[in-house]
Design a protein around this motif. Structure first.
Motif, PDB file in Angstrom:
ATOM      1  N   PRO A  65       0.794  -1.231   0.000  1.00 54.45           N
ATOM      2  CA  PRO A  65       0.000   0.000   0.000  1.00 54.45           C
ATOM      3  C   PRO A  65       0.832   1.289   0.000  1.00 54.45           C
ATOM      4  O   PRO A  65       0.478   2.252  -0.678  1.00 54.45           O
ATOM      5  CB  PRO A  65      -0.821  -0.117   1.282  1.00 54.45           C
ATOM      6  CG  PRO A  65      -0.927  -1.578   1.524  1.00 54.45           C
ATOM      7  CD  PRO A  65       0.351  -2.178   1.042  1.00 54.45           C
ATOM      8  N   ALA A 241     -10.085   0.827  -2.024  1.00 55.78           N
ATOM      9  CA  ALA A 241      -8.701   0.931  -1.565  1.00 55.78           C
ATOM     10  C   ALA A 241      -7.888   1.736  -2.572  1.00 55.78           C
ATOM     11  O   ALA A 241      -7.107   2.617  -2.204  1.00 55.78           O
ATOM     12  CB  ALA A 241      -8.106  -0.456  -1.395  1.00 55.78           C
ATOM     13  N   GLY A 304      -2.821  -0.360   5.858  1.00 54.20           N
ATOM     14  CA  GLY A 304      -2.826  -1.432   4.857  1.00 54.20           C
ATOM     15  C   GLY A 304      -1.569  -2.277   4.934  1.00 54.20           C
ATOM     16  O   GLY A 304      -1.604  -3.491   4.717  1.00 54.20           O
ATOM     17  N   THR A 309      -7.914  -3.193   6.433  1.00 49.80           N
ATOM     18  CA  THR A 309      -8.638  -2.537   5.340  1.00 49.80           C
ATOM     19  C   THR A 309      -9.250  -1.235   5.871  1.00 49.80           C
ATOM     20  O   THR A 309      -9.450  -1.104   7.081  1.00 49.80           O
ATOM     21  CB  THR A 309      -9.767  -3.440   4.803  1.00 49.80           C
ATOM     22  OG1 THR A 309     -10.606  -3.790   5.908  1.00 49.80           O
ATOM     23  CG2 THR A 309      -9.207  -4.695   4.165  1.00 49.80           C
TER      24      THR A 309
END
Ligand SMILES: Cc1cc2nc3c(=O)[nH]c(=O)nc-3n(C[C@H](O)[C@H](O)[C@H](O)COP(=O)(O)OP(=O)(O)OC[C@H]3O[C@@H](n4cnc5c(N)ncnc54)[C@H](O)[C@@H]3O)c2cc1C
Length: 380
Positions: A65, A241, A304, A309
């Protein structure tokens, strides 16, 4: 050291590559824009940058991420176009990696990344938008095929796509979330009619798609037959996301350009002293909120990395972003003056296209419902 240091090796590798490869600015004309984005997808793919979050075995870099956060910041700072196959790279590809058969992965993942084939998302219907579970498009088996009948709407770039991933009811007795399946359907066939819809911005960016006995191979179901709701939710999780990583950087670049516009308008006397002072105050407010959005997104990326999440917090960020995008677009028109009202020009175009920010990835009302019910525990 800062969490996202400017000299991070990931940025050091990507930045010079971008400097060498980014094409000129995106044209406003949609066909020309699609052609540019398609070429850009191929360039990214050839350079190994089309899907950094994908595992190396599928042509990605296994970026986590934080690296995705940096990836989108670098793209925005380099003023790179969007890649044409976002629905494939961000939505279908990762979903196939979770739910798809080996056959589907082998067939579609390379074509998604290279941009050789484009994909569209067939979820919304005239009577099923926010309430997706009320969808009516249905499919039944006929020999080696699924036969699909029904209508989708607001399907982005359907007219350019080779494939549409369609959520449909495969169990005719089922209700709501049960009995649904996601089927990858070829678009180039007699059973599929695409009717583009012109947006308020003038772009026919999305379309109505009519499936009238359209055929898709039996093996083109993503996940188990009847488990389409779970597959669709996996996909929407990937969408949320990804949005979190990309939005703030584009807006910061807009605000940077707007500051230069504002200075020029004041210098040329296009804005009076009082108007300029008001515009400066609005600009400063938007800049501060945009930095806050960056912090939100960074915190999502950091969490992340630990496997968390965004959950309901994604709705907070989405609301915050949508409001900010519209505020920046409105200020752009105010600063540009009369020129900003011409639809062929960027400020007016951005103003009009920004209206969809409070609708497209879950409307602002729905985001508020989620925050009220799930985060604050208020009664329904
Ligand atoms: C630019 C753009 C691109 C899109 N691309 C795609 C795509 O590629 N594929 C796809 O499948 N879809 C796409 N969509 C559709 C999008 O997902 C839907 O527009 C969205 O889910 C809202 O559904 P709807 O338009 O049917 O509105 P509705 O669900 O009919 O809602 C109408 C209004 O009622 C409000 N409302 C509805 N339910 C509630 C509630 N329970 N509480 C409070 N208020 C409520 C909504 O907020 C909205 O203001 C796109 C939309 C846009 C604008």
């Amino acid at each position: 050291m800062a969490i996202v240091a400017d000299d991070d090796p990931f940025r050091r590798e990507f930045r010079p590559w971008l400097a060498e490869h980014v094409p000129g600015p995106e044209p406003l004309d949609q066909d020309a824009k699609v052609a540019l984005r398609r070429a850009w997808q191929r360039t990214l793919s050839a350079g190994g940058w089309a899907g950094p979050a994908w595992p190396a075995e599928y042509g990605g870099r296994g970026a986590g991420p934080l690296q995705q956060f940096m990836y989108y910041e670098e793209l925005a700072l380099a003023r790179a176009p969007w890649a044409a196959n976002a629905p494939g790279t961000i939505l279908l590809g990762p979903t196939l990696m979770v739910h798809g058969t080996e056959e589907l992965r082998t067939r579609f993942l390379p074509a998604i990344l290279s941009g050789d084939e484009l994909f569209s998302q067939g979820f919304s219907e005239p009577e099923a938008g926010s309430d997706l579970a009320s969808l009516r498009t249905r499919a039944h088996r006929d020999g080696d095929d699924w036969v699909i009948t029904g209508q989708k709407i607001w399907t982005t770039w359907a007219q350019y796509s080779d494939w549409c991933f369609v959520v449909c009811r495969t169990d005719p007795e089922s209700k709501r979330h049960r009995g649904l399946s996601m089927i990858i359907c070829p678009m180039d066939q007699l059973g599929v009619t695409v009717r583009p819809i012109e947006q308020i911005s003038g772009d026919p960016e999305f379309a109505e798609v009519f499936f009238d006995g359209a055929r898709a191979p039996a093996g083109h179901v993503v996940g188990e037959v009847g488990q389409g709701w779970a597959v669709a939710m996996t996909m929407l999780g990937f969408e949320r996301a990804d949005q979190g990583f990309s939005d703030h950087a584009l807006l910061l670049v807009h605000l940077h350009d707007l500051a230069a516009e504002l200075r020029a308008a004041q210098r040329d006397g296009r804005l009076g002293a009082a108007e300029a002072a008001e515009a400066r105050a609005r600009h400063a407010d938007l800049w501060i909120r945009c930095q806050q959005l960056r912090r939100f997104n960074l915190s999502i990326a950091v969490r992340g990395e630990a496997g968390e999440t965004p959950g309901d917090f994604g709705s907070v960020v989405n609301l915050f972003w949508a409001d900010l995008e519209q505020g920046i677009a409105e200020l752009g028109v105010a600063v540009a003056g009369a020129r900003g009202l011409a639809l062929g020009d960027h400020p007016a175009h951005f103003l009009m296209s920004s209206r969809s920010a409070t609708i497209d990835s879950g409307s602002s009302e729905i985001q508020r419902n989620i925050i009220a019910e799930r985060t604050l525990g208020l009664p329904r």
